[in-house]
Design a protein around this motif. Sequence first.
Motif, mmCIF file in Angstrom:
data_model
loop_
_atom_site.group_PDB
_atom_site.id
_atom_site.type_symbol
_atom_site.label_atom_id
_atom_site.label_comp_id
_atom_site.label_asym_id
_atom_site.label_seq_id
_atom_site.Cartn_x
_atom_site.Cartn_y
_atom_site.Cartn_z
ATOM 1 N N ALA A 174 -17.263 7.749 -0.498
ATOM 2 C CA ALA A 174 -17.336 6.708 -1.527
ATOM 3 C C ALA A 174 -16.201 6.876 -2.538
ATOM 4 C CB ALA A 174 -18.688 6.771 -2.230
ATOM 5 N N ARG A 175 -15.895 8.133 -2.920
ATOM 6 C CA ARG A 175 -14.817 8.388 -3.887
ATOM 7 C C ARG A 175 -13.473 7.925 -3.313
ATOM 8 N NH1 ARG A 175 -11.299 12.662 -5.032
ATOM 9 N NH2 ARG A 175 -12.145 13.880 -3.307
ATOM 10 N N LEU A 176 -13.239 8.238 -2.020
ATOM 11 C CA LEU A 176 -11.991 7.797 -1.398
ATOM 12 C C LEU A 176 -11.928 6.269 -1.322
ATOM 13 C CD1 LEU A 176 -11.711 10.405 1.490
ATOM 14 C CD2 LEU A 176 -10.374 10.331 -0.619
ATOM 15 N N GLY A 177 -13.083 5.652 -1.022
ATOM 16 C CA GLY A 177 -13.112 4.200 -0.975
ATOM 17 C C GLY A 177 -12.801 3.591 -2.334
ATOM 18 N N VAL A 178 -13.387 4.169 -3.426
ATOM 19 C CA VAL A 178 -13.110 3.680 -4.777
ATOM 20 C C VAL A 178 -11.631 3.856 -5.119
ATOM 21 C CG1 VAL A 178 -13.575 4.086 -7.222
ATOM 22 C CG2 VAL A 178 -15.463 4.036 -5.590
ATOM 23 N N LYS A 179 -11.050 4.997 -4.687
ATOM 24 C CA LYS A 179 -9.621 5.249 -4.963
ATOM 25 C C LYS A 179 -8.761 4.200 -4.283
ATOM 26 C CE LYS A 179 -6.143 7.886 -6.404
ATOM 27 N NZ LYS A 179 -5.029 7.183 -5.833
ATOM 28 N N HIS A 180 -9.126 3.868 -3.062
ATOM 29 C CA HIS A 180 -8.351 2.859 -2.330
ATOM 30 C C HIS A 180 -8.424 1.507 -3.043
ATOM 31 C CE1 HIS A 180 -6.637 0.696 1.052
ATOM 32 N NE2 HIS A 180 -7.666 -0.143 0.992
ATOM 33 N N VAL A 181 -9.637 1.106 -3.454
ATOM 34 C CA VAL A 181 -9.798 -0.176 -4.152
ATOM 35 C C VAL A 181 -9.079 -0.139 -5.502
ATOM 36 C CG1 VAL A 181 -11.478 -1.766 -5.136
ATOM 37 C CG2 VAL A 181 -11.961 -0.636 -2.963
ATOM 38 N N LEU A 182 -9.171 1.012 -6.209
ATOM 39 C CA LEU A 182 -8.531 1.133 -7.517
ATOM 40 C C LEU A 182 -7.008 0.959 -7.404
ATOM 41 C CD1 LEU A 182 -8.598 1.815 -10.530
ATOM 42 C CD2 LEU A 182 -8.614 4.254 -9.920
ATOM 43 N N ASP A 183 -6.417 1.630 -6.408
ATOM 44 C CA ASP A 183 -4.970 1.481 -6.221
ATOM 45 C C ASP A 183 -4.623 0.030 -5.914
ATOM 46 O OD1 ASP A 183 -4.710 4.163 -6.641
ATOM 47 O OD2 ASP A 183 -4.615 4.699 -4.502
ATOM 48 N N ASP A 184 -5.444 -0.618 -5.107
ATOM 49 C CA ASP A 184 -5.180 -2.011 -4.759
ATOM 50 C C ASP A 184 -5.258 -2.917 -5.988
ATOM 51 O OD1 ASP A 184 -4.967 -4.185 -2.649
ATOM 52 O OD2 ASP A 184 -6.853 -4.745 -3.612
ATOM 53 N N ARG A 185 -6.293 -2.684 -6.851
ATOM 54 C CA ARG A 185 -6.449 -3.522 -8.052
ATOM 55 C C ARG A 185 -5.323 -3.263 -9.053
ATOM 56 N NH1 ARG A 185 -9.042 -5.293 -4.815
ATOM 57 N NH2 ARG A 185 -11.188 -6.085 -4.864
ATOM 58 N N ARG A 186 -4.877 -2.037 -9.162
ATOM 59 C CA ARG A 186 -3.745 -1.744 -10.065
ATOM 60 C C ARG A 186 -2.494 -2.489 -9.606
ATOM 61 N NH1 ARG A 186 -4.737 4.804 -10.618
ATOM 62 N NH2 ARG A 186 -6.135 4.725 -12.447
ATOM 63 N N GLY A 187 -2.231 -2.490 -8.298
ATOM 64 C CA GLY A 187 -1.089 -3.232 -7.786
ATOM 65 C C GLY A 187 -1.219 -4.720 -8.058
ATOM 66 N N SER A 188 -2.440 -5.253 -7.870
ATOM 67 C CA SER A 188 -2.669 -6.678 -8.131
ATOM 68 C C SER A 188 -2.450 -7.001 -9.595
ATOM 69 C CB SER A 188 -4.100 -7.056 -7.712
ATOM 70 O OG SER A 188 -4.287 -6.831 -6.332
ATOM 71 N N LEU A 189 -2.891 -6.117 -10.523
ATOM 72 C CA LEU A 189 -2.719 -6.353 -11.957
ATOM 73 C C LEU A 189 -1.228 -6.387 -12.329
ATOM 74 C CD1 LEU A 189 -3.862 -6.646 -14.798
ATOM 75 C CD2 LEU A 189 -4.041 -4.140 -14.916
ATOM 76 N N SER A 190 -0.440 -5.482 -11.779
ATOM 77 C CA SER A 190 1.003 -5.459 -12.068
ATOM 78 C C SER A 190 1.672 -6.733 -11.576
ATOM 79 C CB SER A 190 1.627 -4.228 -11.403
ATOM 80 O OG SER A 190 3.021 -4.215 -11.583
ATOM 81 N N GLU A 191 1.262 -7.189 -10.391
ATOM 82 C CA GLU A 191 1.851 -8.410 -9.838
ATOM 83 C C GLU A 191 1.519 -9.624 -10.687
ATOM 84 O OE1 GLU A 191 1.704 -11.009 -5.677
ATOM 85 O OE2 GLU A 191 0.707 -9.064 -5.818
ATOM 86 N N VAL A 192 0.247 -9.747 -11.159
ATOM 87 C CA VAL A 192 -0.170 -10.886 -11.982
ATOM 88 C C VAL A 192 0.586 -10.891 -13.309
ATOM 89 C CG1 VAL A 192 -2.125 -11.839 -13.262
ATOM 90 C CG2 VAL A 192 -2.410 -11.135 -10.889
#
Length: 897
Positions: A174-192
């Motif tokens: 679950a921690r690895l899954g959250v890390k993967h989603v967190l990295d993805d959301r951070r990238g999306s925030l920078s792009e927006v």
Amino acid sequence: MRFARIRLEKFKCYGDADLDLGSGVTVVHGPNGAGKSSLLEACFFALYGHRALDRTLEEVVTLGAEECRVELWFTHGGADYHVEREVRVRGGGAQTITCVLEGPEGSVEGATDVRREVVGMLRMDSEAFVNCAYVRQGEVNKLINASPGQRQDMIDDLLQLGKLEEYRERASEARLGVKHVLDDRRGSLSEVESQVEAKEEKDLHERRNALASDLNEVNGKIEEFEGKREPAVETRDRAEQVVEEHAEKRERIEELRESVEDLESGIAEAEKRRSGKADAIAEKRERVEELDDERAEALGGTEVDSPDEEAVTGRIEALREERESVREEIRETSVEKRGHDGDAESARERAEELEAEAREKRETAEEREAELEEARGTVADLRERLEAKAGAIESKRESFADAPVGFGESEAHRESVAEELTNARTRVAELETALGNAREDVREAERLLDAGKCPECGQPVEDSPHVETISEDRERVEELEAELEDARERVEALESKLATAEALVERESEVERLESERSNASQLLEEKASNLESTESRVEELREEADELEAEAEARREAAEEAEAAAEACRERVAELNAESSELGERVERLETVSELGDRIGDLEDEIERLRDERSALADQNDLRRESLAEKRAERRELEEEFDEEGIEHARAEKRRAEEYIEKVDARLEELGERRDELQSAFGGVEAEIEELEGLRERRESLAATVERLESLYEEAHRLQETYADLRSELRQRNVRKLQRLLNETFELVYQNDSYAGIELDGDYELTVYQKDGEPLDPDQLSGGERALFNLSLRCAIYRLLAEGIEGETPMPPLILDEPTVFLDSGHVSKLVDLVETMRGFGVEQILVVSHDDELVGAADDLVTVEKDPTTNRSTVGHESDATDAAALLGELSGDD
């Protein structure tokens, strides 16, 4: 949990077996290979199905059978349960066709659902059941021989600690899954954020205002040109209406001209058709007159004066009835003739049959006469054979004078000798097993002595208190060899004795066979003698019957001749009737011709009437056409007078001028429309970009909040992962300390030895034995018997740990020990008895022990004996409720050997 009853049908070596199991210690006793272990395997199979088998499913079905059934009754948590499994062999394979678990909550059906229910009830699957409560044959050292990792996993799973590791791994995933989603959301925030900055630089609101001003100017010009275009459209529409009305009138005049021409043509065509129908009426009238003449001519050859239809029809019916009467008489006479023909044929056939039967009886009489002579010779031969068999029987009986048993006792004597031989062979097998184990212990001890180590504990010889035991082992080997030699000599003596007993049984069977043959020959002699007189009487009867049959055959031939004469008279009458029927048929045909001509005349007159009606209808249609023709000619003249050619030309000129003006205005409006569309598209694009900018700003705020939540969730998953790992370590340490205490208690109670100070169990379940002087020993360094007893103590300690840990919530299953003495010498078997007594003292509700060793019988509350029939190879079970009497009985059986 306690097993209450097990019932088997065609399971492995059992045909049918039904056994009640009580509380306390139950010992299943019997020789090797008798089927003792199969009883426990059946209990295990009833609970877990094919997961409990080491082999394939079809091997549980008795050889030669197609189905087997296992039923187990047990109590658990104060409730009663019953499980049933049925296996059927099909096409070289096997499958479970019935699997039902019945309990207080209802029934569970299906192998998968039943196994899932049992695992949930006992909190252990089949592997955990074996590791905890079921010490299977040959697996007593399974836990101690396992690698540290395997032992750790097995014990952790039994103590339910494996679930914590599973939860820790889930938390890690679950921690690895959250890390993967967190990295993805951070990238999306920078792009927006980059997109928002790019759109804010375009000054979208100022561009939208400028486009709105240009769009309003273009819309004003479009309204101006549309206002000028409307009068021109009205002028064009009025002119078009005048031109259309002119075209409609011209089209109507053309329609009226065509209608007038059609009406004139229709009138002419109708007059022509009326003329044709008049000609057809004249032709049909001539044909009526011709047919009337033909009918009058045909009527002259009949007995009817008038062509009246009723008179002709009436006469036809009368003639037909008369002809049918003649035909009926023909049929009756024909039937009568066939009857006479059949009687004649039957009489002749019967005469032939009677003559043949008479000949057969005379032949039979001759054959019986010959048989009489042969039967007289047979009777004489039977008397001689009876005298010979009586002598042979007397000789066989006299041979029993020197036998060890009297005549009639040989079968019981053979069974007694065979039973003694079976017991002697079983004893030889047991001694060979014990001798092999003893020799192995001596070889191991000699190998250790050669290496300078103690045979029992593996320590250097000078420090070990057990060096002298090797001489005892060698003496034990010599004793077993001597005892084995005696046992083998006893087997040879009994085999010779059995051969003699079987010869006596065969001789006794021969006497019985000879007596049976003598009885049969005597009976046959009586029958043959009594048949001689009856055969002589039967020969005379056959000859008298032949004379009677020949007389009856002659009478049958006379009856056949009379029937043939009657048949000939019937044949002549049929010929007369056929001639009469033919004459009546000709008369009917003539009258039918008259009737047919009358029908044709009637049809023609109907056709003439129809043609007259059609001519009248055509005349009426022409009258209507002439009226319509006059009306259409008048309407055409009126329209031609109203037609104005100058007004039409003026309207056409007005239409052309209006259309030219509208064309110019439309071209300008089209240009302005395109410009307006361009401005609206650009304006909409800017509006969309403004809306997109607002959406991006909202998306940026949402992503920022999501990133913040995911960062918090990532930290929580990490803390949860560490918590599960710490909790597992803490619980393992608690269980290790408790298991070490229980293991030392058990080992000390059943193996009191001053050489050992205790046993240590570390956090990874590594085991160490300490001597009194503090020296550590690996369990592998213990002697064979001590090592086996040590492993049994470990299994019992784990059982106690689980039982104490869940007492009052889920009672433990029975403690099952299958052939636990395999690795024990006679000196250590008594220690195993102490171990069983110790576990009973700790409150274990039910202990099941399978063994061929007589020493374990003394520890039993109940004794179950298992035997296998060497002839059928089927095992049977016997239940002894009094263990003391059973032990005494086993002692007596051992003494008989």
